[in-house]
Design an enzyme around this catalytic site. Structure first.
Site, short mmCIF file in Angstrom:
data_model
loop_
_atom_site.label_atom_id
_atom_site.label_comp_id
_atom_site.label_asym_id
_atom_site.label_seq_id
_atom_site.Cartn_x
_atom_site.Cartn_y
_atom_site.Cartn_z
N THR A 35 13.30 9.06 0.61
CA THR A 35 11.85 9.20 0.41
C THR A 35 11.11 7.89 0.68
O THR A 35 9.88 7.86 0.60
CB THR A 35 11.57 9.63 -1.04
OG1 THR A 35 12.22 8.70 -1.91
CG2 THR A 35 12.07 11.04 -1.32
N ARG B 137 13.60 10.47 -9.75
CA ARG B 137 12.14 10.63 -9.64
C ARG B 137 11.74 11.65 -8.58
O ARG B 137 10.82 12.43 -8.77
CB ARG B 137 11.48 9.29 -9.27
CG ARG B 137 11.41 8.28 -10.37
CD ARG B 137 10.70 7.02 -9.88
NE ARG B 137 11.47 6.28 -8.87
CZ ARG B 137 12.44 5.41 -9.14
NH1 ARG B 137 12.73 5.15 -10.40
NH2 ARG B 137 13.10 4.78 -8.19
N SER B 138 12.42 11.66 -7.46
CA SER B 138 11.99 12.57 -6.39
C SER B 138 13.02 13.66 -6.08
O SER B 138 12.81 14.44 -5.14
CB SER B 138 11.61 11.80 -5.13
OG SER B 138 12.48 10.75 -4.91
N CYS C 125 14.76 -7.67 7.93
CA CYS C 125 13.92 -7.18 9.03
C CYS C 125 13.37 -8.29 9.93
O CYS C 125 12.94 -8.01 11.05
CB CYS C 125 12.78 -6.33 8.47
SG CYS C 125 12.09 -6.96 6.95
N GLN D 118 4.53 -10.98 8.33
CA GLN D 118 5.27 -9.76 7.99
C GLN D 118 4.35 -8.70 7.40
O GLN D 118 3.56 -8.97 6.49
CB GLN D 118 6.40 -10.10 7.00
CG GLN D 118 7.40 -11.08 7.60
CD GLN D 118 8.53 -11.46 6.66
OE1 GLN D 118 8.88 -12.64 6.57
NE2 GLN D 118 9.12 -10.51 5.96
N SER E 68 4.72 -2.92 5.06
CA SER E 68 5.80 -1.91 4.98
C SER E 68 7.14 -2.56 4.72
O SER E 68 8.07 -1.90 4.24
CB SER E 68 5.85 -1.06 6.24
OG SER E 68 6.01 -1.89 7.37
N GLY E 69 7.27 -3.86 5.00
CA GLY E 69 8.49 -4.57 4.68
C GLY E 69 8.75 -4.61 3.19
O GLY E 69 9.87 -4.86 2.74
N ARG F 75 3.23 -12.80 4.34
CA ARG F 75 2.90 -11.36 4.40
C ARG F 75 1.46 -11.22 4.87
O ARG F 75 0.56 -11.90 4.35
CB ARG F 75 3.04 -10.76 3.00
CG ARG F 75 2.76 -9.27 2.97
CD ARG F 75 3.97 -8.43 3.23
NE ARG F 75 5.03 -8.69 2.29
CZ ARG F 75 6.33 -8.43 2.55
NH1 ARG F 75 6.69 -7.91 3.70
NH2 ARG F 75 7.25 -8.69 1.64
N HIS G 193 6.44 -6.61 12.17
CA HIS G 193 6.56 -8.02 11.80
C HIS G 193 6.46 -8.87 13.07
O HIS G 193 7.02 -8.50 14.11
CB HIS G 193 7.93 -8.30 11.18
CG HIS G 193 8.12 -7.74 9.79
ND1 HIS G 193 7.19 -6.98 9.13
CD2 HIS G 193 9.19 -7.85 8.95
CE1 HIS G 193 7.67 -6.65 7.94
NE2 HIS G 193 8.87 -7.16 7.80
N ASN H 89 9.43 -3.32 12.04
CA ASN H 89 10.37 -3.67 10.97
C ASN H 89 11.08 -2.46 10.39
O ASN H 89 12.16 -2.57 9.81
CB ASN H 89 9.66 -4.42 9.84
CG ASN H 89 8.43 -3.71 9.35
OD1 ASN H 89 7.46 -3.55 10.10
ND2 ASN H 89 8.43 -3.25 8.10
N1 NAP Z 1 10.90 -1.89 4.58
C1 NAP Z 1 11.55 -2.65 5.46
O1 NAP Z 1 11.01 -3.09 6.49
C2 NAP Z 1 12.98 -2.99 5.22
C3 NAP Z 1 13.69 -3.61 6.23
C4 NAP Z 1 15.03 -3.96 6.03
C5 NAP Z 1 15.61 -3.64 4.83
N2 NAP Z 1 14.91 -3.03 3.85
C6 NAP Z 1 15.60 -2.72 2.60
O2 NAP Z 1 15.73 -1.31 2.45
C7 NAP Z 1 15.65 -0.97 1.07
C8 NAP Z 1 14.57 0.08 0.86
O3 NAP Z 1 13.36 -0.40 1.38
P1 NAP Z 1 12.09 0.53 1.55
O4 NAP Z 1 11.09 -0.36 2.17
O5 NAP Z 1 12.43 1.82 2.20
O6 NAP Z 1 11.69 0.79 -0.01
P2 NAP Z 1 10.82 1.97 -0.65
O7 NAP Z 1 9.82 2.49 0.30
O8 NAP Z 1 10.36 1.45 -1.95
O9 NAP Z 1 11.90 3.14 -0.91
C9 NAP Z 1 12.94 3.00 -1.84
C10 NAP Z 1 13.82 4.23 -1.79
O10 NAP Z 1 14.94 4.03 -2.64
C11 NAP Z 1 15.03 5.11 -3.58
N3 NAP Z 1 15.61 4.60 -4.81
C12 NAP Z 1 15.15 3.59 -5.59
N4 NAP Z 1 15.99 3.41 -6.64
C13 NAP Z 1 16.98 4.31 -6.50
C14 NAP Z 1 18.15 4.63 -7.27
N5 NAP Z 1 18.46 3.97 -8.39
N6 NAP Z 1 18.94 5.63 -6.84
C15 NAP Z 1 18.65 6.31 -5.71
N7 NAP Z 1 17.57 6.06 -4.95
C16 NAP Z 1 16.74 5.07 -5.35
C17 NAP Z 1 13.60 5.58 -3.73
O11 NAP Z 1 13.63 6.91 -4.23
P3 NAP Z 1 12.45 7.54 -5.16
O12 NAP Z 1 11.49 8.21 -4.22
O13 NAP Z 1 13.20 8.54 -5.97
O14 NAP Z 1 11.86 6.43 -5.93
C18 NAP Z 1 13.12 5.50 -2.28
O15 NAP Z 1 13.64 6.60 -1.53
C19 NAP Z 1 15.43 -2.30 0.33
O16 NAP Z 1 16.69 -2.79 -0.06
C20 NAP Z 1 14.85 -3.18 1.38
O17 NAP Z 1 15.11 -4.54 1.11
C21 NAP Z 1 13.62 -2.67 4.02
#
Ligand code: NAP
Length: 323
Positions: free
Chosen positions: A13, A39-40, A133, A160, A163-164, A221, A228, A298
Site C-alpha cells: 500500500t 492497518r490496511s 534511492c 530529493q 516521495s522518498g 529534501r 530525485h 526514486n
Molecule cells: N520512497 C522511496 O523513494 C524509497 C526508495 C528506496 C527505499 N525505500 C524504502 O522502502 C521502504 C518503504 O518506503 P515507502 O516510501 O514505500 O513507505 P510508505 O509509503 O510509508 O509505505 C510503507 C508500507 O509499509 C507497510 N508497513 C509499515 N509497517 C509495516 C509492518 N509492521 N508490517 C507490514 N507492513 C508494514 C505500510 O502498510 P500500511 O498501509 O498497512 O501502513 C505501507 O504499505 C522504506 O524502508 C524506505 O526506506 C523507499
C-alpha cells in the site's frame, strides 16, 4: 520460475509498493499477492486491470512457504522482523529498507553495477539488499567513469523529492500551500552529517567495492512529488575529457545522456526507467575534475524497478533447479 514465480509484495500500500505492483503487472507477472500491516489488511490495491486483496504481513503468513520471492518495502524495523522469517521458509527476499544494506555478507546490489553479487545470496540465506534511492543512480553513473579513469574523490549535493519519505509525505505536500514549500533536511543527525549522507557514502563504497573512496554528500529534501536529482563533482585519478565521459555514459546501461539545452529534471525522470544525466563538464576546482547533474525516478529505478531487476537475476539463476 521466471514469469510464473509466486511473488509477495510486502508494503504493497506504500509509495514504493504501489509502483512495484504497477511494474510487475506491466511485466506480465500474474501470481502476485499484496501484504501490508494490520492497518490496511482487508483493503484492495490496484494490479493492472484487477485488484488484489491486501493480506496482513504476519510472520505466520510469510513463513507459509507458498511464495517464491518477496519484495519488501516496509521500513527498517518491520524488515528486521519479517525478512528473516520469509527467507527461512525458503523464499528469495529483496529488501528495500536499510536493515541489511551495510551488514557484512549481505549483497547490496545495483544490477548494472554489481549484478553478479546478487547471486552470492543464493549461497547464504537468500536475502539481497536494495540500496538507497540516491545511491542507485549515483553508482550507475560512477561505475563507467571509475572503470575508465579511476575515482579519486566524489562530492554530491542532492535534491530529493518528498516521495522518498513515503506516501504520507506525498499527500502532505499536495495539501501544502505553495508559500509554505521549503527545502529541508528531514533526516536523523549523526554528529555533523545526516544518516542519509552517511548512507550515500557507505553504500557507494560497498557497491563499487572501493572501501576508502572519499565521498562527501549534502542531502536536501525539495518540494517535488517524485524524482530525485543530484549535482555530482568527481575527481579522477587520470584525465578524462567531458567528451570522453559523455561517450562512456551514453554506452552505460540504464543511463540516458541529455544534451544542452535539455537538462535532467524530476519531471522528465518521473515515470521513466533510466537515470537522466546532463551538464557533463570540466570542474576547474579540482585536478582531473568533472561535474555533472542527474535526475532519476526514486520510486522506479531508485527503488521498485531496481529491486525487480535484482529479483529477475535471482529467479533466472534458480529457475533450472525449480523447473
Ligand atoms: N520512497 C522511496 O523513494 C524509497 C526508495 C528506496 C527505499 N525505500 C524504502 O522502502 C521502504 C518503504 O518506503 P515507502 O516510501 O514505500 O513507505 P510508505 O509509503 O510509508 O509505505 C510503507 C508500507 O509499509 C507497510 N508497513 C509499515 N509497517 C509495516 C509492518 N509492521 N508490517 C507490514 N507492513 C508494514 C505500510 O502498510 P500500511 O498501509 O498497512 O501502513 C505501507 O504499505 C522504506 O524502508 C524506505 O526506506 C523507499
Amino acid at each position: 520460475m521466471g514469469g510464473r514465480a509466486r511473488i509477495g509484495i510486502v508494503g504493497a500500500t506504500g509509495a514504493v509498493g504501489t509502483v512495484t505492483l504497477d511494474l510487475l503487472a506491466d511485466r506480465g507477472y500474474q501470481d502476485v499477492r499484496a501484504f501490508a500491516s494490520a492497518r490496511s489488511a482487508g483493503g484492495r490495491v490496484p494490479f493492472g486491470d484487477e485488484e488484489l486483496l491486501v493480506e496482513e504481513a504476519t510472520p505466520e503468513a510469510l513463513a507459509a512457504g507458498d511464495v517464491d520471492l518477496f519484495l519488501f518495502s516496509v521500513g527498517t524495523s518491520a524488515s528486521r522482523a519479517l525478512v528473516p522469517v520469509a527467507a527461512a521458509a525458503g523464499a528469495v527476499c529483496v529488501d528495500k529498507s536499510s536493515a541489511y544494506r551495510l551488514v557484512d555478507g549481505y549483497p547490496l546490489v545495483v544490477p548494472e553495477v554489481n549484478g553478479a553479487r546478487a547471486l552470492d545470496a543464493l549461497e547464504r540465506d537468500r536475502i539481497v539488499a536494495n540500496p538507497n534511492c540516491c545511491t542507485i543512480p549515483l553508482t550507475c553513473v560512477l561505475r563507467p567513469l571509475h572503470d575508465a579513469a579511476g575515482l579519486a574523490r566524489v562530492r554530491v549535493s542532492t535534491y530529493q523529492s518528498v516521495s522518498g519519505a513515503g506516501a504520507q509525505r506525498m499527500t502532505a505536500l499536495t495539501a501544502e500551500r505553495p508559500q509554505d514549500h521549503d527545502l529541508v533536511m528531514d533526516w536523523t543527525w549523526e554528529g555533523d552529517e545526516s544518516d542519509e549522507e552517511a548512507k550515500l557514502r557507505a553504500e557507494t563504497r560497498k557497491i563499487l567495492e572501493l572501501p576508502d573512496l572519499p565521498v562527501s554528500a549534502t542531502c536536501v529534501r525539495v518540494p517535488v512529488l517524485v524524482g530525485h536529482s543530484e549535482a555530482v563533482w568527481v575527481e579522477l585519478e587520470r584525465p578524462l575529457t567531458p567528451e570522453e565521459a559523455t561517450a562512456l555514459l551514453r554506452e552505460a546501461p540504464s543511463v540516458r545522456v541529455l544534451d544542452l539545452p535539455e537538462v535532467p529534471t524530476p519531471q522528465a525522470a518521473a515515470g521513466a526507467d533510466d537515470v537522466l544525466v546532463g551538464r557533463v563538464r570540466r570542474d576547474g576546482a579540482s585536478a582531473n575534475g568533472l561535474a555533472l547533474y542527474l535526475s532519476c525516478d526514486n520510486l522506479r529505478k531508485g527503488a521498485a524497478l531496481n529491486a525487480i531487476q535484482i529479483a529477475e537475476l535471482l529467479l533466472a539463476a534458480v529457475a533450472p533447479a525449480a523447473g
